[in-house]
Design an enzyme around this catalytic site. Structure first.
Site, PDB file in Angstrom:
ATOM      1  N   ARG A 190      51.580  51.983   8.038  1.00 15.89           N
ATOM      2  CA  ARG A 190      52.590  51.601   7.055  1.00 15.89           C
ATOM      3  C   ARG A 190      53.293  50.311   7.452  1.00 15.89           C
ATOM      4  O   ARG A 190      53.771  49.577   6.593  1.00 15.89           O
ATOM      5  CB  ARG A 190      53.574  52.774   6.849  1.00 15.89           C
ATOM      6  CG  ARG A 190      54.311  53.191   8.083  1.00 15.89           C
ATOM      7  CD  ARG A 190      54.944  54.581   7.945  1.00 15.89           C
ATOM      8  NE  ARG A 190      53.954  55.661   8.018  1.00 15.89           N
ATOM      9  CZ  ARG A 190      54.239  56.946   7.886  1.00 15.89           C
ATOM     10  NH1 ARG A 190      55.491  57.329   7.661  1.00 15.89           N
ATOM     11  NH2 ARG A 190      53.292  57.862   7.961  1.00 15.89           N
ATOM     12  N   ASP A 225      39.894  54.056  11.469  1.00 10.14           N
ATOM     13  CA  ASP A 225      41.196  53.775  10.863  1.00 10.14           C
ATOM     14  C   ASP A 225      41.219  52.435  10.115  1.00 10.14           C
ATOM     15  O   ASP A 225      42.259  52.020   9.624  1.00 10.14           O
ATOM     16  CB  ASP A 225      42.287  53.819  11.941  1.00 10.14           C
ATOM     17  CG  ASP A 225      43.629  54.322  11.430  1.00 10.14           C
ATOM     18  OD1 ASP A 225      43.643  54.939  10.343  1.00 10.14           O
ATOM     19  OD2 ASP A 225      44.642  54.092  12.105  1.00 10.14           O
ATOM     20  N   ASP A 253      43.139  53.159  16.458  1.00 11.54           N
ATOM     21  CA  ASP A 253      44.510  53.674  16.491  1.00 11.54           C
ATOM     22  C   ASP A 253      44.656  54.717  17.594  1.00 11.54           C
ATOM     23  O   ASP A 253      44.300  55.880  17.418  1.00 11.54           O
ATOM     24  CB  ASP A 253      44.846  54.292  15.123  1.00 11.54           C
ATOM     25  CG  ASP A 253      46.277  54.837  15.087  1.00 11.54           C
ATOM     26  OD1 ASP A 253      47.048  54.547  16.019  1.00 11.54           O
ATOM     27  OD2 ASP A 253      46.609  55.539  14.105  1.00 11.54           O
ATOM     28  N   ASP A 307      52.959  55.743  16.223  1.00 10.01           N
ATOM     29  CA  ASP A 307      51.694  56.182  15.629  1.00 10.01           C
ATOM     30  C   ASP A 307      51.727  56.066  14.095  1.00 10.01           C
ATOM     31  O   ASP A 307      50.694  56.189  13.445  1.00 10.01           O
ATOM     32  CB  ASP A 307      51.389  57.625  16.058  1.00 10.01           C
ATOM     33  CG  ASP A 307      49.947  58.010  15.817  1.00 10.01           C
ATOM     34  OD1 ASP A 307      49.138  57.109  15.501  1.00 10.01           O
ATOM     35  OD2 ASP A 307      49.629  59.212  15.950  1.00 10.01           O
ATOM     36  N   LYS A 359      48.250  59.487  20.865  1.00 11.06           N
ATOM     37  CA  LYS A 359      47.601  60.656  20.268  1.00 11.06           C
ATOM     38  C   LYS A 359      46.967  61.525  21.348  1.00 11.06           C
ATOM     39  O   LYS A 359      46.620  61.018  22.415  1.00 11.06           O
ATOM     40  CB  LYS A 359      46.488  60.191  19.324  1.00 11.06           C
ATOM     41  CG  LYS A 359      46.945  59.553  18.040  1.00 11.06           C
ATOM     42  CD  LYS A 359      45.760  59.119  17.184  1.00 11.06           C
ATOM     43  CE  LYS A 359      46.202  58.482  15.882  1.00 11.06           C
ATOM     44  NZ  LYS A 359      46.946  59.383  14.997  1.00 11.06           N
TER      45      LYS A 359
HETATM   46  N1  BES Z   1      45.594  56.782  11.420  1.00  7.85           N
HETATM   47  C1  BES Z   1      46.537  57.848  11.415  1.00  7.85           C
HETATM   48  C2  BES Z   1      46.294  58.859  10.301  1.00  7.85           C
HETATM   49  C3  BES Z   1      45.020  59.659  10.363  1.00  7.85           C
HETATM   50  C4  BES Z   1      45.046  60.945  10.877  1.00  7.85           C
HETATM   51  C5  BES Z   1      43.840  59.173   9.845  1.00  7.85           C
HETATM   52  C6  BES Z   1      43.906  61.708  10.887  1.00  7.85           C
HETATM   53  C7  BES Z   1      42.697  59.940   9.876  1.00  7.85           C
HETATM   54  C8  BES Z   1      42.732  61.216  10.381  1.00  7.85           C
HETATM   55  C9  BES Z   1      47.959  57.314  11.236  1.00  7.85           C
HETATM   56  O1  BES Z   1      48.191  56.055  11.748  1.00  7.85           O
HETATM   57  C10 BES Z   1      48.868  58.277  11.934  1.00  7.85           C
HETATM   58  O2  BES Z   1      48.704  58.439  13.106  1.00  7.85           O
HETATM   59  N2  BES Z   1      49.770  58.898  11.201  1.00  7.85           N
HETATM   60  C11 BES Z   1      50.660  59.842  11.772  1.00  7.85           C
HETATM   61  C12 BES Z   1      51.983  59.724  11.058  1.00  7.85           C
HETATM   62  C13 BES Z   1      53.085  60.509  11.706  1.00  7.85           C
HETATM   63  C14 BES Z   1      53.431  59.915  13.069  1.00  7.85           C
HETATM   64  C15 BES Z   1      54.283  60.486  10.805  1.00  7.85           C
HETATM   65  C16 BES Z   1      50.075  61.245  11.586  1.00  7.85           C
HETATM   66  O3  BES Z   1      49.427  61.485  10.577  1.00  7.85           O
HETATM   67  O4  BES Z   1      50.214  62.061  12.489  1.00  7.85           O
HETATM   68 ZN    ZN Z   2      48.691  56.128  13.828  1.00 11.53          ZN
HETATM   69 ZN    ZN Z   3      46.498  54.801  11.868  1.00 14.22          ZN
END
Ligand code: BES
Ligand code: ZN
Ligand code: ZN
Length: 496
Positions: free
Chosen positions: A349, A285, A267, A345, A274
């Site tokens: 979901r 992920d 991811d 990101d 990111k």
């Molecule tokens: N894979 C990430 C979540 C994640 C973050 C897993 C840290 C493990 C450690 C997910 O896909 C993501 O990036 N989520 C975003 C959501 C946001 C854009 C609403 C996040 O957590 O920043």
């Molecule tokens: Zn993500």
């Molecule tokens: Zn993710």
């Protein structure tokens, strides 16, 4: 690699024997072996060892004495209330002491006379030993890794009085630990090795070995089915997406438990990219997907009665290729709901939405549990010590919390509700994939998923904080923890 021994501990000639002892008020801990007792007494008199939890004493017995093994390890259980976790940790301590020395063969004497079921004691000791013995050395050449002795633990024997109870516990512990180690193996592979098609290969191989039914949907099938979530996320990647299904059928009329796991093999965030720092961890992920497939491996080994079990893993990378999803794009999930992708990101979901909607429609499950490294916000809320649990059904939530507690994989339930769901309102589509503020990020993530399960009892485990960097424990290494598979297995074992 682990078995019940027919030998008495005195006759074991391998690298190490281990005894577990309780701490006792104002006395040296007592040990079943007399010559070891003398050593423990001396260590106690010096104030070096009183059987405290997590502490151990090691010595090298004389060949002429009552023990033939090359090393003797005495592990403290402390004086706290006996628990499953205590034996798991003790198993982890034995494994760690073995790895530190060049120990390859271990005999663990299962303690007698403790007020604890022998089968559970052996189950948890087995888990702790196998999880603690785990190593991932595939990409390290021995000559480069000077800190760690190259040995691995090759043979573990357990000495127990009640052999039939011990045998029962050993089988359960072994199946559970092997599932968690399978998760770690998948997660440790880098993103250029563990790709979406690796999930398909794992599913096919498991099906071939066990008779589980495996289905693989590729890009063409997904297009036909209208899985715009997984296809959308995949559009920036050079690798094809897959959706793997594995089915175990106890009987036609049994209820079905559906498990869905996020299989994001890397991811990057996509166009909503990111920051570079720590991005390498995003190879983890896929830990939710790994956990549900590993749980199926355990299901295939145990063949539970009265419950059908299905696992689904939607798998893809999330990369900012030229055709990638862009913020503002609108996609259509399986079943017809439209989603405004405000942030690429928040991709987990999107792929889970397809998988949940498809799984609920196809299998009409009695319950659905999804596992996903879904949000960074859950790490802010609960740290690395508990996974977040969300559910639209109190009974299902209670079962999962109980299972997690029994497994040493604790959960904490967080709320859902209309006020959170409202944060996902879109001006242009049925729903947005993120809220327009950061408040309650894990809950809005869960609220998004809830839209795709209808009225089916459903629970979501956000394992972003526990899939790796989990609370340090003797049997939890750095890197991926393998969390989730054992909790799912425990839910399945206790279903009725
Ligand atoms: N894979 C990430 C979540 C994640 C973050 C897993 C840290 C493990 C450690 C997910 O896909 C993501 O990036 N989520 C975003 C959501 C946001 C854009 C609403 C996040 O957590 O920043
Ligand atoms: Zn993500
Ligand atoms: Zn993710």
């Amino acid at each position: 690699m682990i078995k019940l021994s027919k030998k008495k501990v005195e006759n074991y000639t391998g690298d190490m024997v281990a005894f577990l002892v309780r701490k006792t008020a104002d006395r040296a801990p007592s040990c079943v072996n007399h010559s070891t007792q003398a050593v423990v007494d001396r260590a106690y008199a010096l104030g070096d060892f009183a059987g405290e939890e997590g502490k151990y004493l090691m010595y090298y017995p004389e060949k002429s004495g009552s023990l033939q093994a090359r090393r003797v390890l005495v592990v403290g259980l402390g004086d706290g209330t006996l628990s499953r976790e205590m034996f798991r940790k003790a198993g982890g301590t034995v494994a760690a002491a073995a790895l530190k020395t060049g120990t390859k063969e271990i005999f663990v004497q299962v303690p007698d006379g403790l007020d604890f079921e022998v089968n559970e004691m052996v189950e948890c000791l087995t888990e702790g030993l196998l999880l603690g013995a785990y190593q991932f050395r595939k990409y390290k050449r021995a000559s480069v890794d000077e800190e760690n002795p190259p040995g691995r633990i090759e043979a573990i024997e357990l000495g127990a009085g009640d052999r039939s109870a011990a045998d029962h516990g050993l089988r359960k512990g072994r199946v559970a630990a092997m599932a968690a180690c399978a998760v770690r193996d998948m997660a440790n592979e880098p993103g250029n090795v563990w790709t979406p098609s690796s999930f398909a290969e794992f599913g096919r191989a498991l099906s071939g070995a066990t008779g589980l039914t495996c289905g693989i949907l590729g890009m063409r099938e997904m297009k036909k089915l209208g899985m715009g979530g997984i296809l959308g996320v995949n559009s920036g990647s050079a690798l094809s997406p897959v959706l793997v299904t594995l089915e175990y059928q106890a009987s036609k009329k049994s209820p079905t438990l559906l498990m869905v796991g996020k299989g994001l093999t890397f991811d990057s965030g996509g166009i909503s990219i990111k920051p570079a720092k720590g991005m390498e961890d995003m190879k983890y992920d896929m830990c939710g997907g790994a956990a549900v497939l590993a749980a199926m491996q355990a299901v295939a080994a145990e063949r539970p009665k009265g419950l059908n079990v299905v696992a689904i893993v939607p798998a893809t990378e999330n990369l900012p290729g030229p055709a990638a999803l862009k913020p503002g794009d609108i996609i259509t999930i399986y079943g017809g709901k439209t989603v405004e992708v405000a942030n690429t990101d928040a991709e987990g979901r999107l792929i889970l939405a397809d998988a949940l909607a498809y799984g609920v429609a196809k299998y009409k499950p009695a319950a659905v549990i999804d596992l996903a490294t879904l949000t960074g916000a859950v790490v802010i809320a609960l740290g690395h010590h508990r996974a977040g649990l969300f559910a639209n059904d109190d009974g299902l939530a209670a079962r999962i919390i109980e299972a997690g507690d029994r497994c040493g994989e604790p959960l904490w339930r967080l709320p859902l509700g209309k006020e959170y769901s409202r944060q996902l309102k879109s001006e242009v589509a049925d729903i947005r994939n993120v809220s327009n503020n950061r408040a309650a990020g894990s809950i809005t993530g869960a609220a998004f998923l809830q839209e795709f399960v209808g009225s089916t009892p459903w629970a979501h485990l956000d394992i972003a904080g526990t899939a790796y960097d989990f609370t340090e424990k003797t049997y939890m290494p750095k890197g991926p923890s393998g969390i989730g598979a054992r909790t799912l297995l425990e839910v399945i074992r206790n279903w009725k």
